[in-house]
Design a protein around this motif. Structure first.
Motif, PDB file in Angstrom:
ATOM      1  N   ARG A  65       0.828  -1.212   0.000  1.00  0.00           N
ATOM      2  CA  ARG A  65       0.000   0.000   0.000  1.00  0.00           C
ATOM      3  C   ARG A  65       0.861   1.260   0.000  1.00  0.00           C
ATOM      4  O   ARG A  65       0.635   2.199  -0.777  1.00  0.00           O
ATOM      5  N   MET A  66       1.851   1.288   0.883  1.00  0.00           N
ATOM      6  CA  MET A  66       2.686   2.480   1.024  1.00  0.00           C
ATOM      7  C   MET A  66       3.417   2.807  -0.280  1.00  0.00           C
ATOM      8  O   MET A  66       3.400   3.947  -0.761  1.00  0.00           O
ATOM      9  N   LYS A  67       4.072   1.809  -0.842  1.00  0.00           N
ATOM     10  CA  LYS A  67       4.868   2.060  -2.037  1.00  0.00           C
ATOM     11  C   LYS A  67       3.986   2.303  -3.261  1.00  0.00           C
ATOM     12  O   LYS A  67       4.311   3.122  -4.128  1.00  0.00           O
ATOM     13  N   SER A  68       2.837   1.619  -3.328  1.00  0.00           N
ATOM     14  CA  SER A  68       1.923   1.833  -4.454  1.00  0.00           C
ATOM     15  C   SER A  68       1.372   3.251  -4.455  1.00  0.00           C
ATOM     16  O   SER A  68       1.236   3.881  -5.516  1.00  0.00           O
ATOM     17  N   GLU A  69       1.054   3.769  -3.274  1.00  0.00           N
ATOM     18  CA  GLU A  69       0.532   5.141  -3.197  1.00  0.00           C
ATOM     19  C   GLU A  69       1.569   6.150  -3.678  1.00  0.00           C
ATOM     20  O   GLU A  69       1.228   7.140  -4.326  1.00  0.00           O
ATOM     21  N   MET A  70       2.840   5.916  -3.359  1.00  0.00           N
ATOM     22  CA  MET A  70       3.888   6.807  -3.859  1.00  0.00           C
ATOM     23  C   MET A  70       3.936   6.773  -5.388  1.00  0.00           C
ATOM     24  O   MET A  70       4.021   7.810  -6.052  1.00  0.00           O
ATOM     25  N   ILE A  71       3.896   5.560  -5.935  1.00  0.00           N
ATOM     26  CA  ILE A  71       3.988   5.415  -7.391  1.00  0.00           C
ATOM     27  C   ILE A  71       2.787   6.063  -8.072  1.00  0.00           C
ATOM     28  O   ILE A  71       2.929   6.786  -9.063  1.00  0.00           O
ATOM     29  N   LEU A  72       1.598   5.840  -7.529  1.00  0.00           N
ATOM     30  CA  LEU A  72       0.394   6.401  -8.140  1.00  0.00           C
ATOM     31  C   LEU A  72       0.366   7.919  -8.045  1.00  0.00           C
ATOM     32  O   LEU A  72      -0.137   8.601  -8.931  1.00  0.00           O
ATOM     33  N   ALA A  73       0.929   8.455  -6.952  1.00  0.00           N
ATOM     34  CA  ALA A  73       0.968   9.910  -6.783  1.00  0.00           C
ATOM     35  C   ALA A  73       2.123  10.544  -7.549  1.00  0.00           C
ATOM     36  O   ALA A  73       2.143  11.770  -7.762  1.00  0.00           O
ATOM     37  N   GLY A  74       3.094   9.734  -7.939  1.00  0.00           N
ATOM     38  CA  GLY A  74       4.275  10.279  -8.603  1.00  0.00           C
ATOM     39  C   GLY A  74       5.118  11.126  -7.673  1.00  0.00           C
ATOM     40  O   GLY A  74       5.816  12.040  -8.114  1.00  0.00           O
ATOM     41  N   ASP A 122      12.674   7.911  -2.817  1.00  0.00           N
ATOM     42  CA  ASP A 122      12.341   6.701  -2.090  1.00  0.00           C
ATOM     43  C   ASP A 122      12.553   5.462  -2.954  1.00  0.00           C
ATOM     44  O   ASP A 122      12.435   5.514  -4.188  1.00  0.00           O
ATOM     45  N   GLY A 123      12.835   4.338  -2.298  1.00  0.00           N
ATOM     46  CA  GLY A 123      13.069   3.098  -3.017  1.00  0.00           C
ATOM     47  C   GLY A 123      11.938   2.709  -3.948  1.00  0.00           C
ATOM     48  O   GLY A 123      12.153   1.963  -4.915  1.00  0.00           O
ATOM     49  N   ALA A 124      10.731   3.201  -3.685  1.00  0.00           N
ATOM     50  CA  ALA A 124       9.611   2.922  -4.588  1.00  0.00           C
ATOM     51  C   ALA A 124       9.894   3.411  -5.997  1.00  0.00           C
ATOM     52  O   ALA A 124       9.310   2.905  -6.963  1.00  0.00           O
ATOM     53  N   ALA A 125      10.795   4.369  -6.133  1.00  0.00           N
ATOM     54  CA  ALA A 125      11.141   4.887  -7.460  1.00  0.00           C
ATOM     55  C   ALA A 125      11.910   3.873  -8.293  1.00  0.00           C
ATOM     56  O   ALA A 125      12.169   4.120  -9.482  1.00  0.00           O
ATOM     57  N   ALA A 126      12.253   2.726  -7.724  1.00  0.00           N
ATOM     58  CA  ALA A 126      12.797   1.639  -8.533  1.00  0.00           C
ATOM     59  C   ALA A 126      11.777   1.180  -9.571  1.00  0.00           C
ATOM     60  O   ALA A 126      12.118   0.483 -10.530  1.00  0.00           O
ATOM     61  N   TYR A 127      10.543   1.585  -9.390  1.00  0.00           N
ATOM     62  CA  TYR A 127       9.477   1.379 -10.387  1.00  0.00           C
ATOM     63  C   TYR A 127       9.947   1.795 -11.783  1.00  0.00           C
ATOM     64  O   TYR A 127       9.644   1.127 -12.777  1.00  0.00           O
ATOM     65  N   PHE A 128      10.695   2.891 -11.857  1.00  0.00           N
ATOM     66  CA  PHE A 128      11.106   3.424 -13.155  1.00  0.00           C
ATOM     67  C   PHE A 128      12.073   2.495 -13.871  1.00  0.00           C
ATOM     68  O   PHE A 128      12.255   2.612 -15.091  1.00  0.00           O
ATOM     69  N   ALA A 129      12.703   1.588 -13.146  1.00  0.00           N
ATOM     70  CA  ALA A 129      13.638   0.651 -13.774  1.00  0.00           C
ATOM     71  C   ALA A 129      12.936  -0.306 -14.721  1.00  0.00           C
ATOM     72  O   ALA A 129      13.565  -0.960 -15.537  1.00  0.00           O
ATOM     73  N   SER A 130      11.600  -0.350 -14.636  1.00  0.00           N
ATOM     74  CA  SER A 130      10.829  -1.232 -15.523  1.00  0.00           C
ATOM     75  C   SER A 130      10.662  -0.663 -16.923  1.00  0.00           C
ATOM     76  O   SER A 130      10.142  -1.352 -17.816  1.00  0.00           O
ATOM     77  N   PHE A 131      11.075   0.595 -17.104  1.00  0.00           N
ATOM     78  CA  PHE A 131      10.833   1.261 -18.384  1.00  0.00           C
ATOM     79  C   PHE A 131      12.112   1.861 -18.934  1.00  0.00           C
ATOM     80  O   PHE A 131      12.947   2.354 -18.170  1.00  0.00           O
ATOM     81  N   ASP A 132      12.249   1.866 -20.231  1.00  0.00           N
ATOM     82  CA  ASP A 132      13.380   2.527 -20.884  1.00  0.00           C
ATOM     83  C   ASP A 132      12.987   3.955 -21.224  1.00  0.00           C
ATOM     84  O   ASP A 132      12.707   4.286 -22.393  1.00  0.00           O
ATOM     85  N   ARG A 133      12.936   4.768 -20.193  1.00  0.00           N
ATOM     86  CA  ARG A 133      12.547   6.164 -20.417  1.00  0.00           C
ATOM     87  C   ARG A 133      13.160   7.045 -19.359  1.00  0.00           C
ATOM     88  O   ARG A 133      13.664   6.602 -18.367  1.00  0.00           O
TER      89      ARG A 133
END
Length: 291
Positions: free
Chosen positions: A220-229, A280-291
């Motif tokens: 929940r915590m990390k998903s909310e960060m990702i969804l909020a950007g 925050d470590g949740a920003a590792a989300y961006f590693a899934s994309f080449d952008r």
């Protein structure tokens, strides 16, 4: 608490600053040092004495608490403090230093007659601010009463796992716990990245697992960060990369394959290269994309 117990906090980043504030609020005499002094300056408003050098911070302290990035950073600060470290001082080493980081610190403590406790913590910014960290500690019985005075303020529970801090028992436990933390962080990021890639509303995914055995607070915590950007750091990408390296190094020495930890290290590396190291470590989300 013993009357006028003095604690020197070396390292006042996200975790160390919160610890220092809780200690001074509990009545301890607290002095603090940080490599970048400007980051420690706000602590003065809380009644904490901010010092220019580690030696000034530890001068006359009953307890020294280190909360720095890694083993080399801790050892460097300890060496700078050495001229003012009195034999018999209790040293609470609370950083995540890994298996190989403990022996040099224990050797330094023996050389200077310090009473050494290896005590890494589990928890990030909010638990640190609330004094609700989980402490994993190893150290001799004769120092535990003094150590527990500090632990009771900065944490909500302490698990003593050995008498000999030099054994690294506490730091080994911390690596096991952090391997799970990194799995949760990267699992949440990859699930939301896959949702985006497949055109799935991530809220539908979160609703599907809500309240069941697959639902955990970290998701929940990390998903909310990702969804909020929005990625205010409580455990940064760069720190995650460092911890992943400590885990994979220790695992290789133990003959254990850690495929998920290796993947986590690579995801943190890519995210850091994309400019997200301080987020925050949740920003590792961006590693899934080449952008």
């Amino acid at each position: 608490m013993s009357e006028h117990t003095s604690v020197a906090v070396l390292g006042t980043g996200i975790m160390g600053a919160a610890m220092a504030r809780n200690l001074v609020a509990a009545g301890f005499d607290v002095r603090a040092w940080n490599r970048t002094r400007a980051r420690a300056e706000p602590l003065a408003a809380d009644g904490i004495r901010v010092m220019d050098t580690p030696a000034q911070a530890v001068d006359g302290a009953d307890v020294v608490l280190t909360m720095l990035l890694d083993g080399p950073a801790v050892l460097d600060a300890a060496r700078q403090a050495a001229p003012r470290l009195a034999p018999g001082t209790v040293w609470l080493q609370m950083s995540t230093v890994g298996v190989d980081g403990v022996p040099p610190l224990a050797a330094f403590a023996r050389e200077h007659g310090l009473r050494f406790v290896d005590a890494p913590v589990l928890g990030t910014k909010v638990p640190a601010e609330k004094g609700e960290l989980t402490i994993m500690a190893a150290g001799p019985q004769e120092v535990r009463e003094r150590a527990d005075e500090v632990f009771a303020v900065v944490g909500s529970g302490t698990r003593w796992v050995g008498e000999d801090a030099a054994s690294g028992a506490a730091s080994r436990l911390k690596l096991v716990a952090n391997s799970w933390v990194l799995t949760l962080i990267n699992g949440a990021g990859e699930a939301l990245a896959l949702a985006e890639g497949l055109g799935v509303d991530p809220r539908d995914f979160l609703a599907a697992v809500a309240g069941g055995p697959l639902d955990v607070p970290y998701l929940r915590m990390k998903s909310e960060m990702i969804l909020a950007g929005d990625y205010p750091a409580s455990f940064s990408v760069s720190t995650g990369r460092k911890d992943a390296r400590l885990i994979t190094d220790a695992a290789r020495q133990a003959g254990v394959r850690m495929d998920l930890a290796d993947a986590a290290a690579e995801r943190f590396r890519r995210s850091e290269a994309q400019g997200h190291g301080d987020e925050d470590g949740a920003a590792a989300y961006f590693a899934s994309f080449d952008r």
